[in-house]
Design a protein around this motif. Structure first.
Motif, mmCIF file in Angstrom:
data_model
loop_
_atom_site.group_PDB
_atom_site.id
_atom_site.type_symbol
_atom_site.label_atom_id
_atom_site.label_comp_id
_atom_site.label_asym_id
_atom_site.label_seq_id
_atom_site.Cartn_x
_atom_site.Cartn_y
_atom_site.Cartn_z
ATOM 1 N N CYS A 160 0.912 -1.216 0.223
ATOM 2 C CA CYS A 160 -0.059 0.212 0.085
ATOM 3 C C CYS A 160 0.725 1.198 -0.008
ATOM 4 N N LEU A 164 0.824 4.251 -2.903
ATOM 5 C CA LEU A 164 0.686 5.352 -2.425
ATOM 6 C C LEU A 164 1.648 6.430 -3.101
ATOM 7 N N CYS A 186 -6.672 6.205 -8.390
ATOM 8 C CA CYS A 186 -6.580 6.688 -7.116
ATOM 9 C C CYS A 186 -7.490 5.701 -6.113
ATOM 10 N N CYS A 193 -5.634 -0.046 0.201
ATOM 11 C CA CYS A 193 -5.019 0.349 1.425
ATOM 12 C C CYS A 193 -5.972 0.378 2.510
#
Length: 252
Positions: A160, A164, A186, A193
């Motif tokens: 995650c 990001l 996104c 996440c």
């Protein structure tokens, strides 16, 4: 979490100060006006406010109504033998089977004899409504603190974290600093996440439900402080009612 703990502690301290003040307020009534009852009624005052405090904190099993009526059950033998019939004073305090039997009889028949009129029920109803709002608020803060604790201990996986970083800075590697990642990418990153935080679903729904319940109660403008401070007045009025109706009570 520290802010949550501080808020919960302040909330508990405020409620406890109200309970303590109201208990002292009621105690002063017996100290100044009905001193002959003070030593005997004192433990029952403590019991009443202990039950109310536990109910407010969400830790007590006894209902507010039960606590109030238990107090008046214990008050009746004392009022009957010290105020209505002062010649009987001391009879229920004697260490004898007759004295114990008289006290038990008066306690058990208090609601049938109704020596205090409507005051016990009125006091129980007002307190039950007002304290329920306080109890729900306590539970709401407790659930909120639990949710905060879970979010603070949750950790992002390595995958995650990498996703990001790519989402924010991948275009920068090509010098395109003003270009943002597409919304679809996104959303996919955030879904991945937040998957580990799915355990928050049930506590959060419970928290929202509790707050909704609290909103409905508070909207009714029930004042906890006034309800607690009104205990002394209700007890005083109840005793005066018993004095006024002494002959009927004795005959019954």
């Amino acid at each position: 979490m520290n802010k949550g703990l501080t808020g919960l502690k302040q909330h508990e301290d405020t409620f406890q100060s109200l309970i303590t003040f109201s208990q002292n307020h009621l105690t002063s009534l017996f100290e100044t006006t009905y001193s002959s009852l003070m030593s005997s009624i004192s433990p029952h005052i403590v019991c009443l406010f202990t039950d109310l405090s536990r109910y407010l904190q969400g830790t007590g099993n006894a209902s507010v109504e039960t606590a109030v009526h238990c107090f008046f059950d214990s008050l009746f033998p004392l009022v009957h033998t010290h105020i209505i019939n002062p010649g009987m004073a001391g009879s229920i305090a004697e260490n004898s089977s007759d004295g114990k039997q008289l006290g038990d009889c008066l306690r058990m028949t208090r609601q049938d004899v109704n020596p205090f009129g409507s005051h016990p029920k009125a006091m129980a109803d007002v307190l039950a409504t007002a304290l329920r709002a306080g109890r729900v608020l306590s539970l709401a803060l407790g659930v909120g603190l639990e949710v905060m604790n879970i979010t603070e201990t949750a950790e992002l996986s390595r995958e995650c974290t990498r996703a990001l970083v790519r989402m924010h800075y991948c275009s920068h590697c090509r010098g395109l600093t003003l270009i943002r990642a597409c919304s679809g990418y996104c959303l996919n990153v955030m879904r991945g996440c937040l998957a580990s935080l799915s355990e928050l679903h049930n506590p959060w729904r419970q928290y929202v439900t509790v707050l909704q319940d609290l909103t409905h109660i508070v909207a009714g403008a029930h004042n906890l402080e006034l309800a607690l401070l009104g205990i002394r007045g209700q007890v005083e009025e109840a005793i005066l009612y018993a004095q006024l109706h002494g002959p009927r009570i004795t005959a019954t």
